[in-house]
Motif scaffolding. Structure first.
Motif, short mmCIF file in Angstrom:
data_model
loop_
_atom_site.label_atom_id
_atom_site.label_comp_id
_atom_site.label_asym_id
_atom_site.label_seq_id
_atom_site.Cartn_x
_atom_site.Cartn_y
_atom_site.Cartn_z
N PHE A 130 -9.29 -15.71 6.57
CA PHE A 130 -10.31 -15.68 5.62
C PHE A 130 -11.58 -16.68 6.32
N GLY A 131 -12.55 -16.34 5.90
CA GLY A 131 -13.86 -17.00 6.47
C GLY A 131 -14.43 -16.68 7.91
N SER A 132 -13.50 -15.89 8.51
CA SER A 132 -14.01 -15.44 10.07
C SER A 132 -14.70 -13.89 9.91
N LEU A 133 -14.65 -13.14 8.75
CA LEU A 133 -15.33 -12.01 8.94
C LEU A 133 -16.83 -11.98 8.52
N GLN A 134 -17.29 -11.25 9.30
CA GLN A 134 -18.81 -11.12 9.04
C GLN A 134 -19.13 -10.69 7.69
N ASN A 135 -20.29 -10.76 7.12
CA ASN A 135 -20.74 -10.49 5.81
C ASN A 135 -20.50 -8.87 5.81
N ARG A 136 -21.18 -8.29 6.80
CA ARG A 136 -21.10 -6.74 6.73
C ARG A 136 -19.67 -6.14 6.83
N GLN A 137 -18.66 -6.94 7.37
CA GLN A 137 -17.16 -6.42 7.39
C GLN A 137 -16.51 -6.90 5.98
N LEU A 138 -16.96 -8.03 5.46
CA LEU A 138 -16.46 -8.47 4.29
C LEU A 138 -16.82 -7.46 3.08
N SER A 139 -18.23 -7.01 3.27
CA SER A 139 -18.74 -6.32 2.04
C SER A 139 -18.28 -4.77 2.18
N GLY A 140 -18.04 -4.56 3.37
CA GLY A 140 -17.45 -3.04 3.62
C GLY A 140 -16.15 -3.00 3.14
N LEU A 141 -15.22 -4.08 3.28
CA LEU A 141 -13.71 -3.97 3.00
C LEU A 141 -13.65 -4.34 1.43
N LYS A 142 -14.50 -4.86 0.72
CA LYS A 142 -14.34 -5.08 -0.69
C LYS A 142 -14.83 -3.98 -1.46
N ALA A 143 -15.92 -3.14 -0.92
CA ALA A 143 -15.96 -1.81 -1.38
C ALA A 143 -15.20 -1.08 -1.24
N LEU A 144 -14.51 -0.89 -0.06
CA LEU A 144 -13.52 0.03 0.37
C LEU A 144 -12.28 0.01 -0.74
N VAL A 145 -12.01 -1.13 -0.86
CA VAL A 145 -10.42 -1.68 -1.77
C VAL A 145 -11.15 -1.12 -3.29
N GLN A 146 -12.13 -1.57 -3.89
CA GLN A 146 -12.50 -1.20 -4.95
C GLN A 146 -12.69 0.52 -5.28
N PHE A 147 -13.25 1.16 -4.22
CA PHE A 147 -13.45 2.57 -4.28
C PHE A 147 -12.02 3.28 -4.23
N SER A 148 -11.12 2.72 -3.16
CA SER A 148 -9.61 3.35 -3.49
C SER A 148 -9.02 2.93 -4.75
N ALA A 149 -9.35 2.07 -5.28
CA ALA A 149 -8.63 1.69 -6.73
C ALA A 149 -9.11 2.58 -7.62
N ALA A 150 -10.51 3.10 -7.38
CA ALA A 150 -11.03 4.01 -8.56
C ALA A 150 -10.80 5.35 -8.53
N GLN A 151 -10.14 5.57 -7.28
CA GLN A 151 -9.69 7.07 -7.08
C GLN A 151 -8.73 7.79 -8.22
N ARG A 152 -7.94 6.87 -8.57
CA ARG A 152 -7.14 7.21 -9.81
C ARG A 152 -7.85 7.98 -10.90
N LEU A 153 -8.89 7.32 -11.31
CA LEU A 153 -9.88 7.84 -12.44
C LEU A 153 -10.47 9.22 -11.87
N LYS A 154 -10.79 9.37 -10.67
CA LYS A 154 -11.51 10.65 -10.23
C LYS A 154 -10.46 11.78 -10.14
N SER A 155 -8.89 11.57 -9.86
CA SER A 155 -8.14 12.72 -9.66
C SER A 155 -7.17 13.12 -11.06
N SER A 156 -6.72 13.88 -10.80
CA SER A 156 -5.82 14.39 -11.65
C SER A 156 -4.77 13.32 -12.20
N GLN A 157 -4.48 13.12 -13.48
CA GLN A 157 -3.55 12.08 -13.88
C GLN A 157 -2.08 12.50 -13.42
#
Length: 1609
Positions: A1208-1235
Motif C-alpha cells: 500500500f502507498g506505492s501505487l500511483q493515483n491513476r492505478q489506485l483509482s482504476g483498481l478501486k473503480a474496477l472492484v466496485q464495478f465487479s461487485a455491482a455486476q450481480r445487480l445487473k445479471s440474472s439472480q
C-alpha cells in the motif's frame, strides 16, 4: 543394363573404355532424363537420393579409383600438412559481416561471424553491417589485414607452402581429376549456355525422343508478385495458393516449369501467359518451351556445381586442378576458356544458375593467389562486354558477375598488377565513355535531357570499380606503374572535360521557363566523382614526379575545355586607385555552369604540391606564364556568384563552389575587385549606381552578404593543412568546437557533420595515445589526445555558452565530475525520501486527529470500554475490549473497521464540471483498456477455451487472463459518449486510422493523455454496511461481540458451513431449473435464445417457487442461528434481528446512466476476454467481470513484489483509482445479471470448497486459482438474498461473517493446495517447536492419511515454504478487501515490503499462526480434507500424471539477453528455418517473452490464424502473448511491438554503442552492448500492460502513409 552395375563397376567400365569421356556422357545422356523432370512437382528427397546413387556416386568412384570413403581417408594425410586456407564463405543477402577499423586495409575487407568470433579483431574497434550478398570472407587473406589475418580456425601454424600438396598428390588421382573435371565442367558450361530448346547435342541425345515438354516461366523485374499470380491463375487455371507457390519459386530460383505436356499444350499455355501478362503492362513475361530432356540436363548441370564445390574442398590439389581446367585455353584459338564462356553468358542465365556459377568461382578461382590473378586478367579483358550486358539486364547487381569486381580490384597487389598489365583504369573509364557517348552534345559536353534513369543508374555503378582500384595507394612506384597510371589519368581527364561546364543555364527574365531543365543526372554524377577525385589526389601525392605530371596534365585539360575562352576582350576597371585588367562577364545575363570537376581536381593537386613541397619544381612542368590565376579563379567564382544570386531570389537553381586556392596567389586588391566585378557590385561600391526599387535594393543587400561570406570562407580556408601551419587534428578539433557551439549533438550526428576523414583522424589519435600508454608511464606520455578532447572542445563550448571567464580557466578532473554527479543523485534521493516521510507523518497525524474527534463525538458507544483502551498506548492488555486506531484497521469479519475514504468530488476532463459520486446521480466514468494477458502465466503457450471449466474457474497456471487498466481520467458518461461519437466520425476519414485505433471494437484515445482505451468503468460509491439510522447501534453491537470472552468460533463455522452445504445442494439439484445452466457456452446461449415463450414462462414460475423454497430454508437456518446466539443480538436494532437478514430497497440501486455504463464495461470485458461477439444474455458476463478484477489485482501485486515496493502507498493515483473503480464495478455486476445465473455460479464455485457428493464437473483444489475463486464467491454471495421483485441486500452482520468464513475457508484450502503442490520439496529435519510447529505437524498428519504419495515418500514439509506460498494470496486479498470495504490498512504495510505476514493476517482478521485455522475449525476441516483428497485429480497429480503448479508462482521476466550484441548475431547466423532448406535471406526474429527464434517475413513459415494467412511472429504472438508480442529483429537491431494481426510498431533495441546511441539497421555498425536500464524499461512496459498504448502513441506520431502488413511479420 547400366542400372544393375554398381558404382565401382561403372567406374571400371569407363576407365577401360577407349573414349572415357564419351562413355561417361553416354551414361549421363541415358540416366539423367530418367531421374529429373519426370513430373512438374517432383519429390525432392526421393529425387536427390537417386541422383546420389545413380549419378554422383559412380562419378566419385571414377575420380578416386575406388570406394569414395576409402579415397577420402587417404586424402586426410595430405590435408594434415597443408597450409592455411582462406575461409571463403560466400555471404547471403542480409548476413551480418564484420570489419576491423584498426586492422582492415580497406572497408571491403570483412569477416564472417564465425571467423570474427575466433579472431583477435573481436577486442578491436570493429564495425558490423548487413551484407548485400555476393561477397566472401577474407579470413586468411594476408593482403586484407594489417595484423591478425587469420582466425584460430584458419591459422596455419606452419610454414609449409602450397607446393607441398602438389608434390604429395597421387599422379593417378590428378590425371583422373583433370579428365573428369574438364569433361563435367564443359558439360555444365554447354548446358547452361545451351540455346536449343528442343534438341540436345549428339552425344547426349536419348535413343527415343519423348513428346514431353515443359512450359517454363522466367523471372523478371518488370512484373510484380501480384501480376504473376494473376497471370498464372488466368493462363493455366491454377488456384491462388498454387500460383503463389509458383511465383515464390520463380522469384527465388529464376525460373519454374508451370506445365508439363505435349508441345501443343505447352505452346497454348505459353501464348496464354504472354497474352494475360501483356494486359497488365506492355512487356510480356518471358516464357520458353523446353524439352524434358533439355530441362533434365540443365537441372543436373546445376547440381554438378554444388558437387564441384564439395569435391575441390577435400584437397587443395583438387582445387588447383579444377582452376587449371577452368582457365585452360580452348584447343581452338577462337574458342574461349570455360570460365570466360560462363562469364560472358552470365546476363542470359536465370537467377539460380548465376548463383551456382558465382559460388563455384568463389570456392575455386578466388581462393588461390595465382589463379585469382589469372581470373582477374580474364575479367578485365571482358570487362566492357560484361558491363554492357549488365546495363541491358534487368536483374540486380548482387546476382551479376560484375559484382565480383570488389573481390579482385580491392586487393592492393592485384590492383597494381592490373593497372600495369591490363590498363584497368583506362578500361573502366573507356567503358563509361562508351556507355555515355550518346549524351554528348555538339560541344562534346554531356547533356542528360531525356536520359533513361534506370540505365544511367547502372552506368554509375561502374564508378564503384574505379574506387575499388584506387582504394589503396601504392607505397612503392615502378616506372611501368607511373606510365600506366598517368595514362589512365589522361583518359579520366578526357571524361572530366565532357563534364566541365556542362549543362549551362541562363537566367530567365520576363516569363517563367516553361520546361524545367534536367539537372539531377549531372548532379548525381558529380557526387559520384567526389570520392574518386580525392583518391586520384592521394595517389598522386604519394610520388612527387607523378604529382607534378598530374598537375601538368590537369592544367592542360582545363585550358583546353571548349567553354573556357571569354566572349569579350579584357577591359580596365578602376577602384580606389587600383586597376583591374579583366574580361567583362555577368552571371545574371550569360550562361553559367556549376559542374567544374577539373577545377576541383586542379585545386586539390595544388594543395598537395604545397603540402609535399613539390611546388618549387612546378615551373619545370608548367610555364608560369600560363598559370594565369585570374583565369583559374574565373569558373569557380562564377559558380559562387550563381549561388549568391539564387539566395537573392534572382535564380531558382543552386550549385557548388571552390575558389580559395587561387586567391592566395593573386594581388589581394585585384582579387577583391574581381570578386566585386563578378558579383555585379563593382559600380555600387564605386558609388556609380543607385536605385529606389525595394526589390533591387533587397537583391543588392543579399549579394553583399554572400560576397562577404565568401571572403570569410576564403580567409577561413587558410585553416587547411598544407596552406596554413595547422595539423589535421587541429582542423578536426576546430570543427568539433564550431558544431557543438551551434547545438548539442549526439556522436553519430557529430560524425556525419565532420569532414569525411575526421573520424579516421580521431581514431588514429586515440591509437597513438594507447600505444604510448602501453609502452610508457602516464607521466611520460606526450600525445594526450583524449585529455585535450575532454578539456578543450567541450569546456570551450561550455565557456562560450555560459559567457563567463576565459577558456584557460577551465581545468577538468573527470573523476571529480563523476563523483559530484553521484553525490548530487544521492542527496536528491535523500531529500525525496525525507519529504515522503514527512508527508506520511502529516497524513497520519490528520487521520489520528479525525479518529480522536470521532471517538469524542461518539462517547456513548464507548461507555463500557475500559479507560486504558482510550489512551494512546497501544500496548494495553489483549483481553480488554479496546477500540484503538490499529484495531479499527481490519477489513474482514465482525471486527471490520470504518470506511475511511470514499470517492471525492470528481471533475470531468471534458466539461470541467465537478460532481459527487453518488448511486442515484448521473454516471461518472474512468477511461479504461481491457486486454488479454499472459504476464502471469506459468504455462506459456497454453490456450484457454470456454468449453472446459474456464471461465468460471481460472486454472492455477493463470495461462491467459483479462487485464483492465486505466489512466485515471474521469468524465461524465454523457460527455464520454459525445466524445466517442465525435472520434468515430472524424477518424473514419483519416488515412490508415484503423492501424491506430479499432473503431469497431470501441477503441479511442483518452482526450487528455492519449492513452489507448476501449471502454469506461463507472464510478460506484463504496457500499455502506449499515443504514445511517442504526449505524451507531450496530457499531456498539460489533464492539460487544469482540468483548465476549468465550465465543465458539468453531461452532459458528460449522453452522455457516452447514448453511452453505445446503445452499449448494439445493441449487445444484438436477430437478431445479437452475441446473439447466451447464458449462457449455454455446448450449447456455441456445437455452436462453431458442426456447419458446411459453416454456420460458413456465420455467420462470418454477424458478420463483424454487427460490422461495430456498429462501425459506435459509430463513429457518438463520432463525435457529439467532436463537442459539440471542446474547449477541440484545442490542441489535430490530430491523436487523428479523427473520429476514436482508435489507429491503424500495427504489433501484443505481441511476439509469450508471446501470447503462455497467453494461458497457461488462460487455467489453466479456467480448475481449472470451474473444467472442457481444452478447448481453451470456451467463458468463458477471464471471468475466470478477475474473478481470482478480487478474488485475494479481498483476498489480506481482508488479509491486517485483519492484520491491510496499503493498500500500506505492501505487500511483491513476492505478489506485482504476483498481478501486474496477472492484466496485465487479461487485455491482450481480445487480445487473440474472439472480438465478449468479446463484448458480456461486453454487458451482462453492462446490470446490464444500464438495457435494455425486456432482460432476467440479475441479479439484489443484486445478483452481483460489484468489479468482475468492473474488467470485465474495462478490456473488449477496445474490443468495435477492428476489426478483425486490432488491434485497444482506445485513452488515451477514456480510461480515460471510466474508470472514469465506476467507478462512479459502485460506485453509489454498494452504493445502500449496502443501500438495510442494510434495516433492526436499525437507531435512523436523518441524521445530512451538504452537505453529505443532499445528503444522497435526495438519501434515491429517493430510498424510489421505495421500499415499505423501505418506510413502516425504517425511516432512517446509513450514516456511507454505507460508511463502500463501503470501501472494494474502497480499491480493488485502488489496481486494481494501478496495471493496474502504478500510485503511495498517501503516506498516505502506512503509516496508518486509515482514508482511503478521500485518496481513491482522488486516484480514486471520490468526498470525495460519496453521491455527486448522485447529480452530478441526471438525469441519478434517471432513473437508478427506473429501478434497478423494478427488481423482489429486491422486493423478501426486503420481506425476498431471502437471502441478508450484507456489509461490515464478516471476515472469523477459528473457536474458547477452551483453554483447555480436553473440545474438552469432545465434542468428546459425538459425535454420524449420520449414525451408534453402539459403535465401531470412529474418531471424527473437521472441523476448519465451526466447524462441522465428523466421519472420517469409512465406515459408506462414500459418493459418482464424482462417487467414499470417506470418510466424503474428501466429506466435497469438499463442505466446495472447496477441501481444515483443520481438527483436536480430539483423536489423530493432524491437517490434505487436498488439494484434494488424497493429505493430518499431521500437529502439536495448543495445547501445559506446556513445550511448542505438543503431537501427546497424547503420553505423559500432559494437553494441546491452543497456540494462532500457531493457528494464521494456520489461516494465510489458509487465504493466502498456504495449498497446505504446503502439498507438507511436503510430499517432508517425502519421502513417504506407501501412506495413504486420500480419505477415
Amino acid at each position: 543394363m547400366a542400372e544393375s552395375l554398381s558404382g565401382v563397376q561403372l567406374s571400371t567400365k569407363w576407365q577401360e573404355a577407349s573414349n572415357r569421356g564419351a562413355a561417361i556422357l553416354s551414361y549421363l545422356g541415358e540416366q539423367v532424363p530418367l531421374i529429373y523432370c519426370l513430373e512438374t512437382e517432383p519429390q525432392q528427397g526421393e529425387e536427390e537420393q537417386k541422383v546420389e546413387q545413380h549419378l554422383l556416386y559412380p562419378l566419385e568412384c571414377f575420380l578416386f579409383g575406388e570406394e569414395p570413403c576409402v579415397g577420402l581417408e587417404k586424402l586426410q594425410q595430405y590435408n594434415s600438412s597443408s597450409s592455411a586456407q582462406q575461409c571463403g564463405r560466400v555471404f547471403k543477402e542480409g548476413e551480418t559481416v564484420y570489419t576491423c577499423r584498426d586492422c582492415a586495409i580497406d572497408p571491403t575487407c570483412v569477416l564472417c561471424i564465425e571467423c570474427f568470433q575466433k579472431s583477435v579483431h573481436k577486442s578491436h574497434r570493429y564495425k558490423m553491417h548487413a551484407s548485400a550478398g555476393g561477397g566472401f570472407c577474407d579470413c586468411g587473406d594476408l593482403e586484407a589485414w594489417k595484423s591478425g589475418p587469420c582466425c584460430s580456425q584458419h591459422d596455419p601454424g606452419t610454414s609449409v607452402t602450397m607446393e607441398t600438396d602438389e608434390c604429395v598428390m597421387d599422379p593417378g588421382l590428378r590425371e583422373r581429376a583433370q579428365m573428369l573435371f574438364h569433361l563435367l565442367l564443359r558439360y555444365t558450361t554447354d548446358m547452361l549456355v545451351w540455346e536449343e530448346t528442343y534438341e540436345l547435342s549428339e552425344e547426349l541425345k536419348p535413343k527415343v525422343k519423348e513428346d514431353a515438354y515443359f512450359c517454363v516461366l522466367y523471372n523478371d523485374e518488370h512484373h510484380s508478385y501480384d501480376h504473376v499470380i494473376y497471370t498464372l491463375q488466368r493462363a493455366i487455371a491454377c488456384d491462388q495458393n498454387q500460383a503463389q507457390i509458383y511465383t515464390a519459386l520463380i522469384d527465388k530460383e529464376g525460373r519454374k516449369a508451370v506445365k508439363r505436356g505435349t508441345l501443343r499444350s505447352c505452346q497454348q499455355a505459353k501464348d496464354n501467359i504472354r497474352r494475360n501478362s501483356e494486359h497488365i503492362i506492355q512487356i510480356p513475361l518471358r516464357v520458353e518451351i523446353l524439352h524434358t530432356a533439355v530441362m533434365a540436363h540443365q537441372t543436373f548441370a546445376l547440381r554438378l556445381g554444388a558437387w564441384f564445390q564439395k569435391i575441390i574442398g577435400y584437397l587443395v590439389g583438387l582445387r588447383e586442378v579444377f582452376c587449371q581446367v577452368a582457365l585452360e585455353p580452348a584447343a581452338d584459338n577462337d574458342q574461349l576458356c570455360l570460365i570466360s564462356r560462363l562469364m560472358l553468358h552470365d546476363a542470359k542465365l536465370y537467377k539460380g544458375a548465376r548463383k551456382v556459377v558465382h559460388e563455384l568461382i568463389f570456392s575455386s578461382l578466388l581462393m588461390d593467389t595465382e589463379f585469382k590473378r589469372q581470373f582477374a586478367m580474364k575479367f578485365t579483358a571482358h570487362y566492357k562486354q560484361l558491363q554492357e550486358d549488365f546495363i541491358s539486364d534487368d536483374h540486380q547487381r548482387n546476382i551479376s558477375v560484375t559484382a565480383l569486381s570488389v573481390q579482385i580490384f580491392t586487393v592492393p597487389t592485384l590492383a597494381r598488377q592490373l593497372i600495369e598489365e591490363g590498363s584497368v583504369i583506362k578500361v573502366i573509364i573507356d567503358t563509361v565513355m562508351d556507355m555515355m557517348s550518346a549524351h554528348l552534345d555538339s560541344n562534346n559536353r554531356f547533356q542528360f535531357q531525356g536520359h533513361n534513369p534506370d540505365k544511367f543508374f547502372r552506368v554509375q555503378v561502374i564508378f564503384h570499380d574505379l574506387r575499388y582500384i584506387l582504394i589503396s595507394k601504392p607505397s612503392v612506384w615502378t616506372e611501368t606503374l607511373r606510365v600506366k597510371f598517368l595514362e589512365g589519368l589522361r583518359v579520366f581527364l578526357r571524361f572530366l572535360c565532357c563534364m566541365q561546364g556542362m549543362e549551362e543555364v541562363k537566367r530567365q527574365l520576363g516569363q517563367h521557363v516553361e520546361v524545367e531543365p534536367e539537372w539531377e543526372a549531372g548532379f548525381t554524377l558529380q557526387m559520384q566523382l567526389r570520392h574518386i577525385l580525392t583518391m586520384f589526389q592521394d595517389w598522386c601525392s604519394s610520388d612527387e614526379r607523378v604529382l607534378l605530371l598530374a598537375f601538368q596534365e590537369c592544367h592542360r585539360a582545363l585550358m583546353s575545355c571548349t567553354n573556357q575562352p571569354f566572349r569579350r576582350e579584357p577591359t580596365d576597371s578602376y577602384m580606389c586607385k587600383q586597376i583591374l585588367h579583366a574580361r567583362l562577364y555577368k552571371v545574371s545575363q550569360e550562361p553559367v555552369s556549376i559542374h567544374l570537376p577539373i577545377s576541383r581536381l586542379l585545386a586539390g593537386l595544388y594543395v598537395q604540391l604545397c603540402q609535399t613541397g613539390a611546388i618549387q619544381y612546378l615551373p619545370d612542368f608548367v610555364d608560369p606564364v600560363q598559370l594565369n590565376f585570374t583565369e583559374l579563379a574565373e569558373q569557380p567564382l562564377r559558380c559562387v556568384v550563381l549561388a549568391a544570386q539564387v539566395c537573392a531570389d534572382m535564380w531558382r537553381r543552386n550549385g557548388l563552389s571552390l575558389v580559395s586556392q587561387t586567391a592566395s596567389k593573386m594581388d589581394p586588391n585585384h582579387f577583391l575587385m574581381l570578386v566585386l566585378l563578378r558579383f555585379e557590385l563593382f559600380d555600387i561600391f564605386n558609388g556609380n549606381s543607385s536605385s529606389k526599387d525595394q526589390e533591387v535594393l533587397k537583391q543588392w543587400n543579399r549579394l553583399t552578404e554572400e560576397m562577404l561570406y565568401l571572403i570569410i570562407i576564403i580567409v577561413g580556408e587558410r585553416y587547411v593543412p598544407g596552406i596554413s601551419h595547422v595539423t589535421k587534428e587541429d582542423v578536426t578539433m576546430r570543427e568539433v568546437i564550431h558544431l557543438l557551439c551551434i547545438q548539442p549533438m549526439a556522436h553519430s550526428s557529430l560524425v556525419k557533420s565532420l569532414p569525411e576523414n575526421a573520424l579516421h583522424l580521431v581514431g588514429q589519435a586515440l591509437l597513438e595515445e594507447k600505444t604510448q600508454l602501453e609502452s610508457s608511464s602516464t607521466e611520460e606520455v606526450t600525445f594526450d589526445f583524449s585529455l585535450k578532447a575532454q578539456t578543450a572542445p567541450f569546456e570551450v563550448v561550455k565557456c562560450l555558452r555560459e559567457k563567463s571567464g576565459p577558456v584557460a580557466s577551465f581545468s577538468v578532473d573527470h573523476s571529480m565530475l563523476e563523483e559530484s554527479v553521484q553525490d548530487k543523485e544521492k542527496a536528491e534521493r535523500k531529500r525525496k525520501a525525507e519529504a515522503a516521510k514527512a508527508h506520511r507523518q502529516k497524513i497520519m497525524a490528520q487521520m489520528s486527529a479525525m479518529q480522536k474527534n470521532f471517538i469524542e463525538s461518539n462517547k456513548m458507544l464507548y461507555d463500557n470500554v475500559p479507560e486504558s483502551s482510550s489512551q494512546s498506548d497501544t500496548a494495553a492488555s489483549v483481553d480488554s475490549c479496546r477500540m484503538d486506531v490499529d484495531e479499527s484497521r481490519v477489513a474482514v469479519g465482525p471486527q471490520q473497521g470504518v470506511c475511511s475514504t470514499d470517492w471525492e468530488a470528481q471533475i470531468c476532463i471534458l466539461c470541467q464540471e465537478e460532481q459527487e459520486v453518488q448511486a442515484q446521480a448521473p454516471a461518472m466514468v474512468l477511461t479504461a483498456c481491457v486486454q488479454r494477458s499472459t504476464v502471469l502465466t506459468q504455462n506459456r503457450g497454453k490456450t484457454l477455451s470456454p468449453k472446459g471449466s474456464y471461465p468460471l474457474f481460472m486454472p492455477p497456471d493463470l495461462a491467459v487472463g483479462t487485464h483492465t487498466g486505466s489512466c485515471g481520467h474521469v468524465m461524465h458518461a454523457t460527455c464520454w459518449q459525445k466524445y466517442f461519437e465525435a472520434v468515430q466520425n472524424t477518424t473514419r476519414n483519416r488515412l490508415h486510422a484503423d492501424l491506430i485505433i479499432d473503431l469497431e471494437n470501441g477503441e479511442y484515445m483518452c482526450p487528455l493523455c492519449k492513452s489507448l482505451c476501449n471502454t469506461v468503468i463507472p464510478l460506484i460509491p463504496v457500499e455502506p454496511k449499515t443504514g445511517s439510522e442504526h449505524g451507531k447501534s450496530l457499531f456498539h453491537f460489533l464492539t460487544k461481540i469482540k468483548s465476549l470472552p468465550s465465543l465458539k468460533a468453531q461452532n459458528d463455522m460449522i453452522m455457516w458451513n452447514l448453511q452453505m452445504f445446503e445452499v449448494v445442494k439445493c441449487l445444484r439439484e438436477k430437478s431445479g431449473p437452475v441446473a439447466s445452466f451447464s458449462v457449455d457456452h454455446s448450449m447456455l446461449e441456445e437455452s436462453v435464445q431458442d426456447k419458446e415463450k411459453a416454456e420460458r414462462k413456465r420455467k420462470a414460475e418454477a424458478a420463483k417457487a424454487h427460490r422461495q423454497k430456498i429462501m425459506a430454508q435459509m430463513s429457518a437456518m438463520q432463525k435457529n442461528f439467532i436463537e442459539s446466539n440471542k446474547m449477541l443480538y440484545d442490542n441489535v436494532p430490530e430491523s436487523s434481528s428479523q427473520s429476514d437478514t436482508a435489507a429491503s430497497v424500495d427504489r433501484p440501486k443505481f441511476s439509469r446512466s450508471i446501470t447503462e455504463m455497467l453494461g458497457v464495461c461488462a460487455t467489453t470485458v466479456h467480448r475481449v476476454g472470451l474473444q467472442t461477439a457481444p452478447n448481453d444474455l451470456c451467463p458468463y458476463m458477471p464471471v468475466m467481470s470478477w475474473n478481470t478484477c482478480a487478474y488485475t489485482i494479481q498483476a498489480i501485486e506481482n508488479m509491486l513484489q517485483e519492484e520491491g515496493k510496499p503493498l500500500f502507498g506505492s501505487l500511483q493515483n491513476r492505478q489506485l483509482s482504476g483498481l478501486k473503480a474496477l472492484v466496485q464495478f465487479s461487485a455491482a455486476q450481480r445487480l445487473k445479471s440474472s439472480q438465478a445465473v449468479v446463484q448458480k455460479h456461486f453454487a458451482d464455485m462453492l462446490a470446490v470448497l464444500v464438495p457435494v457428493p455425486n456432482v460432476e464437473n467440479t475441479p479439484s483444489i489443484l486445478e483452481v486459482d483460489f484468489f479468482h475463486l475468492l473474488v467470485g464467491l465474495v462478490l456473488s454471495i449477496p445474490a443468495l438474498y435477492q428476489e426478483e421483485a425486490v432488491d434485497l441486500q444482506p445485513s452488515a452482520v451477514s456480510t461480515a461473517y460471510n466474508h470472514l468464513y469465506l476467507l478462512h475457508l479459502l485460506t485453509m484450502t489454498h494452504m493445502l493446495q500449496v502443501l500438495l503442490a510442494s510434495h516433492d520439496c526436499a525437507v531435512i529435519g523436523g518441524l521445530g517447536e512451538g504452537d505453529e510447529a505443532q499445528a503444522a505437524a497435526e495438519l501434515f498428519s491429517i493430510v498424510s492419511q489421505h495421500t499415499d504419495r505423501l505418506r510413502a515418500g516425504v517425511t516432512g514439509f517446509c513450514v516456511e515454504g507454505v507460508k511463502r506460498g500463501v503470501l501472494p494470496f494474502l497480499r491480493c486479498a488485502a488489496l481486494f478487501f481494501n478496495c471493496l470495504t474502504g478500510v485503511p490498512p495498517p501503516e506498516e504495510l505502506s512503509e516496508s515490503p518486509e515482514s508482511q505476514l503478521h500485518l496481513l493476517c491482522s488486516y484480514l482478521s486471520l490468526p498470525s499462526n495460519l496453521f491455527q485455522l486448522f485447529q480452530d475449525h478441526r471438525d469441519v476441516v478434517t471432513t473437508l480434507i478427506k473429501r478434497w483428497c478423494e478427488n481423482a485429480a489429486i491422486s493423478k497429480a501426486l503420481k506425476g500424471e498431471m502437471q502441478i503448479i508450484r507456489y509461490p508462482h515464478k516471476k515472469n521476466r523477459l528473457i536474458d539477453l547477452p551483453e554483447d550484441y555480436s553473440v545474438l548475431l552469432n545465434q542468428a547466423s546459425h538459425f535454420k528455418c524449420p520449414n525451408s532448406s534453402d539459403d535465401e535471406r531470412k529474418h531471424p526474429t527473437l521472441c523476448l517473452l519465451c526466447g524462441v527464434m522465428l523466421c519472420a517475413q517469409s512465406p515459408c513459415c506462414q500459418e493459418q490464424l482464424n482462417g487467414e494467412d499470417v506470418g510466424a511472429c503474428t501466429a506466435h504472438a497469438a499463442i505466446c502473448g495472447a496477441g501481444v508480442g515483443m520481438f527483436l529483429r536480430v539483423r536489423e537491431c530493432e524491437i517490434i511491438l505487436m498488439a494484434s494481426k494488424t497493429r505493430g510498431s518499431p521500437y529502439p533495441a536495448p543495445y547501445l554503442d559506446d556513445y550511448g546511441e542505438t543503431d537501427p539497421q546497424l547503420g553505423r555498425g559500432n559494437p553494441l552492448h546491452l543497456c540494462p536500464e532500457r531493457y528494464r524499461k521494456l520489461f516494465h512496459m510489458w509487465q504493466q500492460h502498456c504495449v498497446l498504448e505504446e503502439i498507438a502513441r507511436s503510430l499517432e506520431l508517425l502519421n502513417v502513409m504506407f501501412p506495413f502488413e504486420w500480419q505477415m511479420l
